[in-house]
Structures are given as structure tokens and as C-alpha cells.
Design a protein around this motif. Structure first.
Motif, PDB file in Angstrom:
ATOM      1  N   LEU A   7     -15.498 -21.613  -9.181  1.00 51.33           N
ATOM      2  CA  LEU A   7     -15.071 -20.458  -8.050  1.00 51.33           C
ATOM      3  C   LEU A   7     -13.837 -19.781  -8.192  1.00 51.33           C
ATOM      4  O   LEU A   7     -13.422 -18.537  -8.164  1.00 51.33           O
ATOM      5  CB  LEU A   7     -15.288 -20.950  -6.517  1.00 51.33           C
ATOM      6  CG  LEU A   7     -15.244 -20.029  -5.558  1.00 51.33           C
ATOM      7  CD1 LEU A   7     -16.010 -18.858  -5.523  1.00 51.33           C
ATOM      8  CD2 LEU A   7     -15.128 -21.043  -4.093  1.00 51.33           C
ATOM      9  N   GLU A   8     -12.972 -20.725  -8.408  1.00 50.27           N
ATOM     10  CA  GLU A   8     -11.335 -20.498  -8.803  1.00 50.27           C
ATOM     11  C   GLU A   8     -11.323 -19.367 -10.052  1.00 50.27           C
ATOM     12  O   GLU A   8     -10.793 -18.503  -9.801  1.00 50.27           O
ATOM     13  CB  GLU A   8     -10.443 -21.527  -8.914  1.00 50.27           C
ATOM     14  CG  GLU A   8     -10.267 -22.243  -7.560  1.00 50.27           C
ATOM     15  CD  GLU A   8      -9.718 -23.756  -7.909  1.00 50.27           C
ATOM     16  OE1 GLU A   8      -9.095 -23.914  -9.148  1.00 50.27           O
ATOM     17  OE2 GLU A   8      -9.219 -24.471  -7.049  1.00 50.27           O
TER      18      GLU A   8
ATOM     19  N   LEU B 214     -12.288 -11.838 -10.895  1.00 49.59           N
ATOM     20  CA  LEU B 214     -12.535 -10.919 -10.101  1.00 49.59           C
ATOM     21  C   LEU B 214     -11.311  -9.782  -9.691  1.00 49.59           C
ATOM     22  O   LEU B 214     -10.964  -8.688  -9.678  1.00 49.59           O
ATOM     23  CB  LEU B 214     -13.133 -11.212  -8.855  1.00 49.59           C
ATOM     24  CG  LEU B 214     -14.809 -11.558  -9.016  1.00 49.59           C
ATOM     25  CD1 LEU B 214     -15.501 -12.098  -7.696  1.00 49.59           C
ATOM     26  CD2 LEU B 214     -15.485 -10.325  -9.537  1.00 49.59           C
ATOM     27  N   PHE B 215     -10.126 -10.649  -9.421  1.00 51.17           N
ATOM     28  CA  PHE B 215      -8.860 -10.241  -9.183  1.00 51.17           C
ATOM     29  C   PHE B 215      -8.209  -9.706 -10.208  1.00 51.17           C
ATOM     30  O   PHE B 215      -7.558  -8.317 -10.118  1.00 51.17           O
ATOM     31  CB  PHE B 215      -7.931 -11.308  -8.595  1.00 51.17           C
ATOM     32  CG  PHE B 215      -7.992 -11.343  -7.047  1.00 51.17           C
ATOM     33  CD1 PHE B 215      -7.544 -10.541  -6.115  1.00 51.17           C
ATOM     34  CD2 PHE B 215      -8.558 -12.884  -6.662  1.00 51.17           C
ATOM     35  CE1 PHE B 215      -7.590 -10.827  -4.808  1.00 51.17           C
ATOM     36  CE2 PHE B 215      -8.642 -13.079  -5.224  1.00 51.17           C
ATOM     37  CZ  PHE B 215      -8.300 -12.135  -4.211  1.00 51.17           C
TER      38      PHE B 215
ATOM     39  N   THR C 137     -12.941 -16.166  -8.944  1.00 48.87           N
ATOM     40  CA  THR C 137     -11.932 -15.462  -8.251  1.00 48.87           C
ATOM     41  C   THR C 137     -10.950 -14.594  -8.902  1.00 48.87           C
ATOM     42  O   THR C 137     -10.497 -13.518  -8.753  1.00 48.87           O
ATOM     43  CB  THR C 137     -11.493 -16.328  -6.991  1.00 48.87           C
ATOM     44  OG1 THR C 137     -12.579 -16.982  -6.265  1.00 48.87           O
ATOM     45  CG2 THR C 137     -10.577 -15.529  -6.194  1.00 48.87           C
TER      46      THR C 137
END
Length: 378
Positions: A92-93, A99-100, A96
């Protein structure tokens, strides 16, 4: 414990006493056997109690082992779930962060594209302003030009011979008149009979209903498509014959360039031409010289005084042409120029006026095909 207590109660019972004659008492007759029975009972109870304890301990031990095994399994399951949770958190990290990063990249690209689009928009607006100014100027010229009183800025061939001179244009067509004050033969000598522009403007005329109907049908949806009856007739009766030269292959290239508005006609430079034989100046002769002697026309193949040359497109070769060939090409160019004005909405006249202007341009092509042309004086 209760059994032992009961045994002890039994032991406290008085042993039976035997009464002897004469009143004396004797000791117990059956005391020893009864004590042995109590001891046997007590030992058997102890053995049973021990067996019960052992069985209970074994059952508890089995339950404890089962509980320990179940606890170990639960510990392993908890450990596995903990690993899964850690892995999911890590993924998940990473997702994320990805995605950023992708979002920042898209924002940067969007900003760059927006800046480029804004720059192109400004350039396009500048070009539109320039084109609008040119269109306004062309509209002014066209609106002030009629067949009876043509605008001399729009038709430079109508100016006086002294003020005209020879001029050069860039990519496009040079508009000229095929009929005027003096028709000349191929040798350049004027014929005795002359026709003035004023007489042509005031001559009598009668409209052909078939031609006018074809023109009106074309004017409803104007285009350069040759499938229409109007343009098909013009190609068949005027354009085709006017651009039909001896060198057929080059004639087709010239017609295609005229249709694409990529033909350039320009006078030869004014520098002196070396004294060479006429046969040395073939099609596409030396650039930068004034053709003051007879050279071979690239279209007709005849030796003529070629004072102009043509170029097909931006990167084509130069071809020297005779005055008669130039007059025929410019007559067709004048027709296409006026048709393009109509397509662009620059002609603000009624249908009849436009029709007669088209007929005049068709007559120019016919006259040029017959060999009549104008030359620049001085």
C-alpha cells in the motif's frame, strides 16, 4: 477420606463380649476377622482412588496437550496473518508513493502542454489577425471591382503600360489580360485591327440559359470538384484546350500546379545574357539571365523570345516559356483565382454579375488559346 472415616467408625464399635457362667466376662470372640475386613476395604478404596486420580491426570494431560497444540496453531496463524498485514501495508505504501509520483508527473506534463497550447493559441491568434486584415483588404478590392469598372489594384494588367512594367510574384499566379488594346502575333508585331477595353465593356451580349442554369446549380454548393456540370464544361471547352501544349507531360504538371495554386511565373532577371546559340538554352535554362535572344519554349518546343519562366511548386525547376504560353497559363490562373474568391465569400455581387465575369474569363482563355496575347511595353 469419607471411606477412611467410616472405617474408623466401624472400628470404634465395641467388640462382642462373651459372658461365662458364673458372671465373668471373656474377651471378644470375632474381633480380628472384622478388622481385617475393614483394612481390605480401605486398601481397595485407596487403590480405586489412585486409579481415578491417574485417569483424571491422564485426561487433564491430554486436554493440556491439545490446548497447547491448538495454541501453537493459533500462534502460527497469527504470525502468518501478521506477515500478510505487513506485506499489504508495504504494498500500500509503495502504491501510494507510485500514485503520487504519477500524479505529479501528469501535472507536470499537463502544465507543459498547457504552456505549449497557450503559446500556439497566441501564435494562431496573431495569424488570424493577419489573415483577417488580408481578407478585409481583399474584400475591399473585390467589392470595388466590377466587369464594367474593374479595380486597377486587383487587375494590374489594366494599368498603363508605363506604370506596369514587368513585376514578379511569389508563389501564386500573375493575373494578366489576354485581350486588350492590341492583339499581337507570335512574331510580336501588332495587327492592324485593335480592340479597346471600353468597347469590350459596352458590347452587346445575351445570356445562354443552359450555361446560366449550370452556373446557378454550381453556385448553390461551390467547389473545385470537376464532377459538376459547370466546371466539367469549363475544363472540357476552355481549361483543357488552353493548357494543351506540345510537351504533354509538362502540360499536365502545369495544369496540376495551377489547380493547386502552386505555380510561379516570374520575369527573367535583367542581367545580360551571354551570346550563345539558341540550342544551348533548352528547358530550364540558366538562372539569373534575361532572355534577350530566342530560346526554346519548354511547353511548345519552339524557338521564341522567352522573357519569363515558371516553377512548379517550391522546389521545382525553372522552365522558360514564350509570351504566348505565358498568356495561356495566366488566363487559366485568372479563372481559378476568381473561382477561389467565390469559394472564400469575397465576391459580393449578384449571380448575373458573377456569371458574366466568369464568361469574360472563359473568353480570355479562348482568345489566348487562339494565339492572341498582350506584351509589356517599355
Amino acid at each position: 477420606m469419607m471411606l477412611c472415616f467410616c472405617c474408623r467408625l466401624v472400628d470404634l464399635d465395641p467388640e462382642p463380649v462373651t459372658v461365662v457362667e458364673g458372671g465373668s466376662r471373656d474377651g471378644p470372640v470375632s474381633g480380628r476377622p472384622h478388622g481385617d475386613l475393614c483394612r481390605l476395604r480401605s486398601s481397595s478404596l485407596e487403590i480405586k482412588e489412585k486409579e481415578i486420580r491417574e485417569k483424571g491426570s491422564e485426561i487433564l494431560r491430554e486436554q493440556l496437550d491439545a490446548a497447547k497444540m491448538e495454541l501453537k496453531l493459533k500462534d502460527k496463524e497469527c504470525e502468518r496473518l501478521s506477515q500478510v498485514r505487513n506485506q499489504l501495508e508495504q504494498e500500500l505504501e509503495e502504491l501510494t508513493a507510485s500514485l503520487f509520483e504519477e500524479a505529479h508527473k501528469m501535472v507536470r506534463e499537463a502544465n507543459v502542454k498547457q504552456a505549449g497550447a497557450e503559446k500556439q493559441l497566441k501564435e494562431a491568434q496573431g495569424k488570424i489577425d493577419v489573415l483577417q486584415a488580408e481578407v478585409t483588404a481583399l474584400k475591399t478590392l473585390v467589392l470595388t471591382s466590377t466587369p464594367s469598372s474593374p479595380n486597377r489594384q486587383l487587375h494590374p494588367q489594366l494599368q498603363s503600360s508605363g506604370s506596369r512594367g514587368s513585376h514578379r510574384r511569389g508563389v501564386g499566379h500573375i493575373r494578366t489580360n489576354s485581350v486588350g488594346t492590341a492583339f499581337q502575333t507570335s512574331s510580336g508585331k501588332p495587327e492592324p485591327s485593335t480592340v479597346s477595353i471600353q468597347s469590350v465593356a459596352t458590347e452587346e451580349r445575351e445570356m445562354d440559359s443552359v450555361l446560366f442554369a449550370e452556373f446557378l446549380l454550381w453556385r448553390e454548393h461551390p467547389s473545385l470538384d470537376r464532377s459538376s456540370a459547370f466546371l466539367s464544361r469549363v475544363y472540357r471547352e476552355d481549361i483543357g484546350p488552353c493548357l494543351s501544349f506540345t510537351r504533354s507531360e509538362l502540360s499536365q504538371l502545369v495544369q496540376r500546379a495551377v489547380e493547386n495554386n502552386s505555380l510561379t511565373i516570374e520575369p527573367v532577371a535583367m542581367s545580360a545574357l551571354p551570346m550563345v546559340k539558341a540550342s544551348a538554352l533548352e528547358c530550364g535554362g540558366p538562372n539569373g539571365f534575361r532572355a534577350s535572344v530566342e530560346t526554346k519554349c519548354a511547353l511548345s518546343g519552339l524557338s521564341r523570345v522567352c522573357q519569363h519562366r515558371i516553377k512548379l511548386g517550391d522546389k521545382g525547376s525553372y522552365y522558360y516559356i514564350s509570351p504566348s504560353s505565358r498568356a495561356r497559363i495566366t488566363a487559366v490562373c485568372n479563372f481559378f483565382t476568381y473561382i477561389r474568391y467565390i469559394l472564400q465569400g469575397l465576391v459580393r455581387q449578384n449571380a448575373e454579375q458573377i456569371f458574366w465575369e466568369v464568361m469574360r474569363l472563359r473568353r480570355e482563355m479562348t482568345v489566348a488559346k487562339l494565339g492572341f496575347y498582350l506584351t509589356d511595353q517599355g
